[in-house]
Write a protein that holds these residues in place. Structure first.
Motif, PDB file in Angstrom:
ATOM      1  N   UNK A 285      -2.133  -2.388 -11.221  1.00  0.00           N
ATOM      2  CA  UNK A 285      -1.089  -1.472 -11.709  1.00  0.00           C
ATOM      3  C   UNK A 285       0.078  -2.227 -12.330  1.00  0.00           C
ATOM      4  N   UNK A 286       0.913  -1.489 -13.069  1.00  0.00           N
ATOM      5  CA  UNK A 286       2.171  -2.060 -13.556  1.00  0.00           C
ATOM      6  C   UNK A 286       3.196  -2.150 -12.433  1.00  0.00           C
ATOM      7  N   UNK A 287       3.120  -1.188 -11.481  1.00  0.00           N
ATOM      8  CA  UNK A 287       4.036  -1.134 -10.347  1.00  0.00           C
ATOM      9  C   UNK A 287       3.248  -0.861  -9.063  1.00  0.00           C
ATOM     10  N   UNK A 288       3.662  -1.516  -7.984  1.00  0.00           N
ATOM     11  CA  UNK A 288       3.143  -1.176  -6.657  1.00  0.00           C
ATOM     12  C   UNK A 288       4.323  -0.909  -5.732  1.00  0.00           C
ATOM     13  N   UNK A 289       4.178   0.108  -4.886  1.00  0.00           N
ATOM     14  CA  UNK A 289       5.241   0.503  -3.954  1.00  0.00           C
ATOM     15  C   UNK A 289       4.708   0.365  -2.537  1.00  0.00           C
ATOM     16  N   UNK A 290       5.421  -0.395  -1.692  1.00  0.00           N
ATOM     17  CA  UNK A 290       4.916  -0.660  -0.343  1.00  0.00           C
ATOM     18  C   UNK A 290       6.075  -0.886   0.617  1.00  0.00           C
ATOM     19  N   UNK A 291       5.780  -0.762   1.925  1.00  0.00           N
ATOM     20  CA  UNK A 291       6.786  -1.013   2.965  1.00  0.00           C
ATOM     21  C   UNK A 291       6.520  -2.310   3.718  1.00  0.00           C
ATOM     22  N   UNK A 292       5.345  -2.884   3.521  1.00  0.00           N
ATOM     23  CA  UNK A 292       4.970  -4.109   4.237  1.00  0.00           C
ATOM     24  C   UNK A 292       5.441  -5.329   3.452  1.00  0.00           C
ATOM     25  N   UNK A 293       6.417  -6.080   3.977  1.00  0.00           N
ATOM     26  CA  UNK A 293       6.943  -7.224   3.230  1.00  0.00           C
ATOM     27  C   UNK A 293       5.913  -8.309   2.969  1.00  0.00           C
ATOM     28  N   UNK A 294       4.934  -8.457   3.888  1.00  0.00           N
ATOM     29  CA  UNK A 294       3.913  -9.484   3.689  1.00  0.00           C
ATOM     30  C   UNK A 294       3.022  -9.139   2.490  1.00  0.00           C
ATOM     31  N   UNK A 295       2.633  -7.870   2.401  1.00  0.00           N
ATOM     32  CA  UNK A 295       1.812  -7.452   1.260  1.00  0.00           C
ATOM     33  C   UNK A 295       2.583  -7.584  -0.040  1.00  0.00           C
ATOM     34  N   UNK A 296       3.855  -7.204  -0.014  1.00  0.00           N
ATOM     35  CA  UNK A 296       4.695  -7.321  -1.216  1.00  0.00           C
ATOM     36  C   UNK A 296       4.768  -8.775  -1.667  1.00  0.00           C
ATOM     37  N   UNK A 297       4.936  -9.693  -0.728  1.00  0.00           N
ATOM     38  CA  UNK A 297       5.008 -11.118  -1.062  1.00  0.00           C
ATOM     39  C   UNK A 297       3.687 -11.617  -1.628  1.00  0.00           C
ATOM     40  N   UNK A 298       2.580 -11.203  -1.016  1.00  0.00           N
ATOM     41  CA  UNK A 298       1.262 -11.637  -1.484  1.00  0.00           C
ATOM     42  C   UNK A 298       0.971 -11.158  -2.906  1.00  0.00           C
ATOM     43  N   UNK A 299       1.411  -9.948  -3.207  1.00  0.00           N
ATOM     44  CA  UNK A 299       1.102  -9.362  -4.511  1.00  0.00           C
ATOM     45  C   UNK A 299       2.082  -9.751  -5.613  1.00  0.00           C
ATOM     46  N   UNK A 300       3.179 -10.407  -5.257  1.00  0.00           N
ATOM     47  CA  UNK A 300       4.221 -10.724  -6.243  1.00  0.00           C
ATOM     48  C   UNK A 300       3.689 -11.559  -7.401  1.00  0.00           C
ATOM     49  N   UNK A 301       2.664 -12.370  -7.137  1.00  0.00           N
ATOM     50  CA  UNK A 301       2.119 -13.223  -8.202  1.00  0.00           C
ATOM     51  C   UNK A 301       1.187 -12.465  -9.141  1.00  0.00           C
ATOM     52  N   UNK A 302       0.693 -11.320  -8.681  1.00  0.00           N
ATOM     53  CA  UNK A 302      -0.345 -10.623  -9.440  1.00  0.00           C
ATOM     54  C   UNK A 302       0.113  -9.307 -10.081  1.00  0.00           C
ATOM     55  N   UNK A 303       1.126  -8.680  -9.494  1.00  0.00           N
ATOM     56  CA  UNK A 303       1.596  -7.383  -9.985  1.00  0.00           C
ATOM     57  C   UNK A 303       2.910  -7.580 -10.739  1.00  0.00           C
ATOM     58  N   UNK A 304       3.040  -6.903 -11.878  1.00  0.00           N
ATOM     59  CA  UNK A 304       4.214  -7.100 -12.728  1.00  0.00           C
ATOM     60  C   UNK A 304       5.509  -6.741 -12.005  1.00  0.00           C
ATOM     61  N   UNK A 305       5.550  -5.552 -11.372  1.00  0.00           N
ATOM     62  CA  UNK A 305       6.745  -5.115 -10.650  1.00  0.00           C
ATOM     63  C   UNK A 305       6.347  -4.465  -9.329  1.00  0.00           C
ATOM     64  N   UNK A 306       7.233  -4.582  -8.345  1.00  0.00           N
ATOM     65  CA  UNK A 306       7.013  -3.927  -7.065  1.00  0.00           C
ATOM     66  C   UNK A 306       8.316  -3.340  -6.540  1.00  0.00           C
ATOM     67  N   UNK A 307       8.168  -2.308  -5.707  1.00  0.00           N
ATOM     68  CA  UNK A 307       9.319  -1.733  -4.996  1.00  0.00           C
ATOM     69  C   UNK A 307       9.036  -1.882  -3.513  1.00  0.00           C
ATOM     70  N   UNK A 308       9.907  -2.609  -2.833  1.00  0.00           N
ATOM     71  CA  UNK A 308       9.780  -2.766  -1.383  1.00  0.00           C
ATOM     72  C   UNK A 308      10.680  -1.720  -0.719  1.00  0.00           C
ATOM     73  N   UNK A 309      10.052  -0.725  -0.100  1.00  0.00           N
ATOM     74  CA  UNK A 309      10.799   0.347   0.559  1.00  0.00           C
ATOM     75  C   UNK A 309      11.033  -0.038   2.005  1.00  0.00           C
ATOM     76  N   UNK A 310      12.306  -0.105   2.380  1.00  0.00           N
ATOM     77  CA  UNK A 310      12.659  -0.476   3.751  1.00  0.00           C
ATOM     78  C   UNK A 310      13.992   0.180   4.115  1.00  0.00           C
ATOM     79  N   UNK A 311      14.098   0.761   5.336  1.00  0.00           N
ATOM     80  CA  UNK A 311      15.368   1.376   5.744  1.00  0.00           C
ATOM     81  C   UNK A 311      16.496   0.362   5.879  1.00  0.00           C
ATOM     82  N   UNK A 312      16.131  -0.897   6.002  1.00  0.00           N
ATOM     83  CA  UNK A 312      17.116  -1.976   6.112  1.00  0.00           C
ATOM     84  C   UNK A 312      17.076  -2.796   4.833  1.00  0.00           C
ATOM     85  N   UNK A 313      18.231  -2.962   4.191  1.00  0.00           N
ATOM     86  CA  UNK A 313      18.311  -3.740   2.970  1.00  0.00           C
ATOM     87  C   UNK A 313      17.882  -5.175   3.247  1.00  0.00           C
TER      88      UNK A 313
END
Length: 278
Positions: free
Chosen positions: A229-257
């Motif tokens: 995808x062009x964008x992936x939206x997830x709450x798991x920081x580990x998955x977001x980090x793993x995908x950062x090299x492969x996905x153009x943009x991501x949104x990390x949703x977390x109640x804590x900044x």
């Protein structure tokens, strides 16, 4: 009398210059919203209305500021005739000033009313923030659903009412895939029923076949890699980090900044907050 006419004309020219300058400032402050409303994806009644409003404002302002019918020469002749027949009148009468002030005031009111900043629609905001990305993947827990763990899905599944409007806007112009890790088939059924009852499938942009389920977190990562995808939206920081090299943009949703793990990762406390709908 000629001095008064020249001063009056000069005043109107200065006022017209200030109004044009104000119009230019208006366009510079709102240029991105202005042009986004006329994009190929969003040429609707609102866009046409904005064009018409600007045209009417320019024409009406010019007509209000132009000299009254007859021109300066005719007014000068009338005033000269009036002065010769009434020598007691002074050349500095307030009557020659008031009409100009009325015209300027009315023109200024028109500009103030019509040149208000254009407020973008939610659909325009979604398009702008997603940079016209055409494919989006998104996990369900903690983003679309109130529940935050697969164990909770064994009891119930509840769609967040606050995210529905944003979700439907995304489905209007994006190829959207929803995905989640579940522990049993019953959890899958609860999720699909909750999405259907919330009206997610009625817009035509999202179908049940695009709601994917897996039994592990790595399975969700695999889904995203395959879909590209062009964008992936997830709450798991580990998955977001793993995908950062492969996905153009991501949104990390977390109640804590949290700090951005990469330049192409954006953080938000919720999906609706990222798009500014709350």
């Amino acid at each position: 009398m000629g001095v008064i006419e020249e001063a009056d004309t000069s005043s109107k020219q200065q006022n017209l210059f200030h109004l044009i300058k104000r119009y230019g400032s208006y366009l510079s402050l709102n240029i991105s919203n202005f042009f986004s409303s006329f994009s190929l994806y969003n040429l609707d009644i609102r866009s046409i209305g904005a064009i018409a409003g600007l045209a009417v404002a320019i024409v009406f302002t010019w007509r209000l500021l132009r000299s009254p019918a007859g021109g300066p020469q005719q007014r000068r002749q009338k005033r000269q005739g009036s002065s010769s027949s009434n020598p007691g009148l002074t050349s500095h009468s307030d009557a020659s000033v008031v009409p100009s002030e009325i015209y300027d005031s009315r023109a200024q009111n028109v500009v103030d009313e019509l040149f208000q900043p254009l407020k973008p629609t939610l659909g325009q905001i979604v398009r702008q923030r997603l940079s016209e990305g055409r494919k989006v993947t998104c996990r369900l827990l903690g983003v679309i659903l109130e529940e935050s763990s697969p164990e909770e899905l064994q009891k119930q599944a509840t769609v967040k009412s606050s995210v529905l409007e944003v979700l439907l806007e995304i489905t209007k112009f994006c190829d959207l895939y929803l995905m989640e890790r579940v522990l049993d088939d019953e959890s899958e059924k609860r999720v699909l029923v909750a999405l259907e009852e919330a009206g997610v499938f009625t817009s035509g942009g999202l179908v049940k076949d695009k709601v994917l389920f897996c039994s592990t977190e790595n399975g969700r990562t695999s889904f995203v890699r395959q879909l590209e995808p062009n964008w992936h939206i997830d709450t798991n920081p580990e998955i977001v980090t793993q995908l950062a090299r492969f996905i153009k943009y991501q949104i990390h949703v977390s109640p804590v900044r949290s700090e951005r793990s990469a330049a192409n990762v954006f953080s938000a406390i919720s999906l609706e907050q990222f798009f500014g709908s709350i």
